[in-house]
Design a protein around this motif. Structure first.
Motif, PDB file in Angstrom:
ATOM      1  N   MET A   1     -81.375  48.768 125.255  1.00  0.00           N
ATOM      2  CA  MET A   1     -79.960  48.415 125.284  1.00  0.00           C
ATOM      3  C   MET A   1     -79.103  49.657 125.511  1.00  0.00           C
ATOM      4  N   SER A   2     -78.404  49.670 126.625  1.00  0.00           N
ATOM      5  CA  SER A   2     -77.573  50.821 126.941  1.00  0.00           C
ATOM      6  C   SER A   2     -76.276  50.754 126.159  1.00  0.00           C
ATOM      7  N   ARG A   3     -75.891  51.915 125.659  1.00  0.00           N
ATOM      8  CA  ARG A   3     -74.630  51.988 124.920  1.00  0.00           C
ATOM      9  C   ARG A   3     -73.452  51.693 125.853  1.00  0.00           C
ATOM     10  N   TRP A   4     -73.563  52.094 127.098  1.00  0.00           N
ATOM     11  CA  TRP A   4     -72.456  51.894 128.043  1.00  0.00           C
ATOM     12  C   TRP A   4     -72.859  50.906 129.137  1.00  0.00           C
ATOM     13  N   ALA A   5     -73.340  49.776 128.705  1.00  0.00           N
ATOM     14  CA  ALA A   5     -73.780  48.760 129.656  1.00  0.00           C
ATOM     15  C   ALA A   5     -72.630  48.342 130.573  1.00  0.00           C
ATOM     16  N   PRO A   6     -72.916  48.191 131.874  1.00  0.00           N
ATOM     17  CA  PRO A   6     -71.857  47.737 132.776  1.00  0.00           C
ATOM     18  C   PRO A   6     -71.496  46.291 132.464  1.00  0.00           C
ATOM     19  N   ASN A   7     -70.220  45.947 132.618  1.00  0.00           N
ATOM     20  CA  ASN A   7     -69.758  44.570 132.382  1.00  0.00           C
ATOM     21  C   ASN A   7     -70.086  44.056 130.995  1.00  0.00           C
ATOM     22  N   ALA A   8     -70.199  44.935 130.023  1.00  0.00           N
ATOM     23  CA  ALA A   8     -70.576  44.508 128.684  1.00  0.00           C
ATOM     24  C   ALA A   8     -69.624  43.418 128.175  1.00  0.00           C
ATOM     25  N   ARG A   9     -68.348  43.642 128.419  1.00  0.00           N
ATOM     26  CA  ARG A   9     -67.341  42.713 127.921  1.00  0.00           C
ATOM     27  C   ARG A   9     -67.556  41.303 128.488  1.00  0.00           C
ATOM     28  N   GLU A  10     -67.730  41.244 129.810  1.00  0.00           N
ATOM     29  CA  GLU A  10     -67.915  39.943 130.458  1.00  0.00           C
ATOM     30  C   GLU A  10     -69.230  39.297 130.016  1.00  0.00           C
ATOM     31  N   ARG A  11     -70.262  40.111 129.872  1.00  0.00           N
ATOM     32  CA  ARG A  11     -71.560  39.568 129.432  1.00  0.00           C
ATOM     33  C   ARG A  11     -71.460  39.003 128.021  1.00  0.00           C
ATOM     34  N   LEU A  12     -70.729  39.689 127.149  1.00  0.00           N
ATOM     35  CA  LEU A  12     -70.558  39.190 125.776  1.00  0.00           C
ATOM     36  C   LEU A  12     -69.765  37.880 125.774  1.00  0.00           C
ATOM     37  N   GLU A  13     -68.740  37.811 126.612  1.00  0.00           N
ATOM     38  CA  GLU A  13     -67.928  36.586 126.685  1.00  0.00           C
ATOM     39  C   GLU A  13     -68.769  35.398 127.149  1.00  0.00           C
ATOM     40  N   THR A  14     -69.575  35.635 128.180  1.00  0.00           N
ATOM     41  CA  THR A  14     -70.415  34.565 128.716  1.00  0.00           C
ATOM     42  C   THR A  14     -71.458  34.128 127.692  1.00  0.00           C
ATOM     43  N   ALA A  15     -72.109  35.103 127.063  1.00  0.00           N
ATOM     44  CA  ALA A  15     -73.138  34.786 126.065  1.00  0.00           C
ATOM     45  C   ALA A  15     -72.531  33.998 124.904  1.00  0.00           C
ATOM     46  N   ALA A  16     -71.353  34.416 124.454  1.00  0.00           N
ATOM     47  CA  ALA A  16     -70.692  33.748 123.326  1.00  0.00           C
ATOM     48  C   ALA A  16     -70.384  32.292 123.679  1.00  0.00           C
ATOM     49  N   LEU A  17     -69.818  32.109 124.855  1.00  0.00           N
ATOM     50  CA  LEU A  17     -69.436  30.768 125.273  1.00  0.00           C
ATOM     51  C   LEU A  17     -70.667  29.871 125.390  1.00  0.00           C
ATOM     52  N   ASP A  18     -71.738  30.403 125.977  1.00  0.00           N
ATOM     53  CA  ASP A  18     -72.982  29.630 126.087  1.00  0.00           C
ATOM     54  C   ASP A  18     -73.459  29.197 124.704  1.00  0.00           C
ATOM     55  N   LEU A  19     -73.482  30.131 123.762  1.00  0.00           N
ATOM     56  CA  LEU A  19     -73.981  29.818 122.417  1.00  0.00           C
ATOM     57  C   LEU A  19     -73.060  28.856 121.676  1.00  0.00           C
ATOM     58  N   PHE A  20     -71.745  29.026 121.849  1.00  0.00           N
ATOM     59  CA  PHE A  20     -70.795  28.131 121.180  1.00  0.00           C
ATOM     60  C   PHE A  20     -71.008  26.693 121.669  1.00  0.00           C
ATOM     61  N   VAL A  21     -71.226  26.552 122.971  1.00  0.00           N
ATOM     62  CA  VAL A  21     -71.438  25.205 123.534  1.00  0.00           C
ATOM     63  C   VAL A  21     -72.783  24.641 123.067  1.00  0.00           C
ATOM     64  N   GLU A  22     -73.814  25.496 123.064  1.00  0.00           N
ATOM     65  CA  GLU A  22     -75.158  25.024 122.685  1.00  0.00           C
ATOM     66  C   GLU A  22     -75.266  24.692 121.204  1.00  0.00           C
ATOM     67  N   ASN A  23     -74.780  25.619 120.351  1.00  0.00           N
ATOM     68  CA  ASN A  23     -75.050  25.498 118.909  1.00  0.00           C
ATOM     69  C   ASN A  23     -73.816  25.292 118.043  1.00  0.00           C
ATOM     70  N   GLY A  24     -72.648  25.362 118.639  1.00  0.00           N
ATOM     71  CA  GLY A  24     -71.418  25.256 117.857  1.00  0.00           C
ATOM     72  C   GLY A  24     -70.875  26.622 117.513  1.00  0.00           C
ATOM     73  N   TYR A  25     -69.553  26.715 117.412  1.00  0.00           N
ATOM     74  CA  TYR A  25     -68.901  27.988 117.119  1.00  0.00           C
ATOM     75  C   TYR A  25     -69.273  28.502 115.730  1.00  0.00           C
ATOM     76  N   GLU A  26     -69.203  27.640 114.727  1.00  0.00           N
ATOM     77  CA  GLU A  26     -69.453  28.045 113.338  1.00  0.00           C
ATOM     78  C   GLU A  26     -70.872  28.583 113.169  1.00  0.00           C
ATOM     79  N   GLU A  27     -71.818  27.945 113.856  1.00  0.00           N
ATOM     80  CA  GLU A  27     -73.231  28.249 113.650  1.00  0.00           C
ATOM     81  C   GLU A  27     -73.677  29.521 114.376  1.00  0.00           C
ATOM     82  N   THR A  28     -72.843  30.017 115.282  1.00  0.00           N
ATOM     83  CA  THR A  28     -73.235  31.175 116.087  1.00  0.00           C
ATOM     84  C   THR A  28     -72.822  32.473 115.391  1.00  0.00           C
ATOM     85  N   THR A  29     -73.724  33.446 115.343  1.00  0.00           N
ATOM     86  CA  THR A  29     -73.386  34.744 114.742  1.00  0.00           C
ATOM     87  C   THR A  29     -73.136  35.795 115.825  1.00  0.00           C
TER      88      THR A  29
END
Lengths: 197, 197
Positions: B1-29
Motif C-alpha cells: 500500500m503506497s502512502r501516496w497512492a494516485p487517486n486515493a480520494r476517488e478510490r476511497l469514495e468508490t470503495a465506500a459507496l460500493d460497501l454502503f450499497v452492498e452491506n449498509g452504511y452502518e455496517e461498514t467500517t
C-alpha cells in the motif's frame, strides 16, 4: 413525581435549556433533565425521542400548522397569500415562553454541529411539508419548491426580528413584513441592474 | 500500500459507496473501506475526517468554487449573472465519475437520517458561502440570503436533471436552464394570479 404532570413538556424544555447553558449540551444527561424538571426519565421519553429532540419540539408542530393553513386558504389565494396564511398560523407556538427562551436556544444550537444538523433536518422537513401543500393546490414542482424556500426564509427572518423585539408583540406582523421584503427582492431577481454597490 | 497512492480520494469514495450499497452504511467500517480501496486507515483519515465525510467531499470544494466565481464575475454582473457564474464553475467537480456514482449516492444518503443531516449541513454551509460572496458585492442581507437559496435550489434541480440525462452532457447548460426556470417563477411571486390549478 406525577405521571401526568401538568406542562411536563414545557418544564422539560426549560430544564434542558438551563442545563445545556450551565453545563454544556454534551455533558447533560436525560436523567439530569428529568430530575431538574421534577419528573422521571420515562416521562421524558414519552415526550421526546432523544436528548436532541427536546430542543426541536416546536418544529414538528410548525410543519402541520403550515400545511393545514395552506390547505385552508381561500380558493382564490395567490401563492404569497398561501405563505402568509401559513406563517400567520405559527402564532400558536410563538408563545411568550418561546420568545423568552429563544436566544439561549439559538446559542446552544449554534455551539454544537450535531444540534445544527438536527435543526437543518427539521427545517428541511417543514419545507417539504409546505412544498407538498402548495403542489396540492396546483403549483408546479419548481414553483412549490421555490415557494417553500421563500416561506422558510421569511420565517427565519421574522423569527430573528420577533426574538429581538420588545415586549409581547405578536408574531404574524413580523411574518407578513418579512414575506413582503422577500417578495420585493424576488421580483428584482429578474431585473437587469448590476449587483455591485 | 503506497502512502501516496494516485487517486486515493476517488478510490476511497468508490470503495465506500460500493460497501454502503452492498452491506449498509452502518455496517461498514473505515477499515473495510480502506481495505477495499487497497489503502490503509491512515490514508483514509488523511482525506476524510470521518466515515460520513467520504460521501460529501465534493461539497466542500463547491463552496469555494461558488464563492470564487461570484467574486470574479464582471463588475457589471446582475445577481442572476453572479449565480450563473457560480453554478457554471461547478463543472470541474461534475465529472463522469460523479455522474456515474450519483444515483447510488442519493440512495445511500436517503436511507440514513444521519447522512441526510450531514448533507443538509453541507448544503447550509454552501448557501452561507454564496450569501457572503453576494454581500461582498454590495447585496443587502435579505437579497443575499434569497439569492443563495435560489442558487442552491437551482443547483439541486440542475443536478437531478443532469444525473438523469444521457451520455456525457456537461453541467453548465443544466444549471443555466434551472436558474432561468426559477427566475421566471420568482418574478411571478409578485403576481396576483390565484394558485389553484
Amino acid at each position: 413525581m406525577s405521571r401526568w404532570a401538568p406542562n411536563a413538556r414545557e418544564r422539560l424544555e426549560t430544564a434542558a435549556l438551563d442545563l445545556f447553558v450551565e453545563n454544556g449540551y454534551e455533558e447533560t444527561t436525560v436523567a439530569q433533565i428529568a430530575d431538574r424538571a421534577g419528573l422521571n426519565r420515562a416521562t421524558f421519553f414519552r415526550h421526546f425521542a432523544d436528548k436532541r429532540e427536546v430542543l426541536f419540539g416546536g418544529e414538528d408542530v410548525l410543519s402541520g400548522l403550515f400545511a393545514d393553513a395552506i390547505q385552508a386558504a381561500s380558493p382564490d389565494a395567490t401563492l404569497i397569500e398561501c405563505l402568509q396564511a401559513a406563517l400567520a398560523a405559527a402564532e400558536v407556538v410563538m408563545t411568550p415562553h418561546r420568545r423568552a427562551t429563544a436566544a439561549r436556544r439559538v446559542l446552544v444550537v449554534a455551539a454544537n454541529s450535531e444540534l445544527q444538523e438536527r435543526g437543518l433536518l427539521k427545517h428541511a422537513r417543514i419545507a417539504t411539508s409546505i412544498s407538498a401543500a402548495l403542489r396540492e393546490r396546483g403549483a408546479d414542482e419548481l414553483t412549490a419548491r421555490l415557494g417553500a424556500e421563500v416561506g422558510m426564509l421569511a420565517f427565519s427572518v421574522a423569527f430573528q426580528r420577533w426574538m429581538g423585539a420588545n415586549d409581547d408583540e405578536p408574531f404574524p406582523p413580523f411574518a407578513a413584513a418579512a414575506l413582503r421584503d422577500l417578495q420585493v427582492r424576488a421580483a428584482e431577481l429578474d431585473s437587469q441592474s448590476r449587483l455591485s454597490a
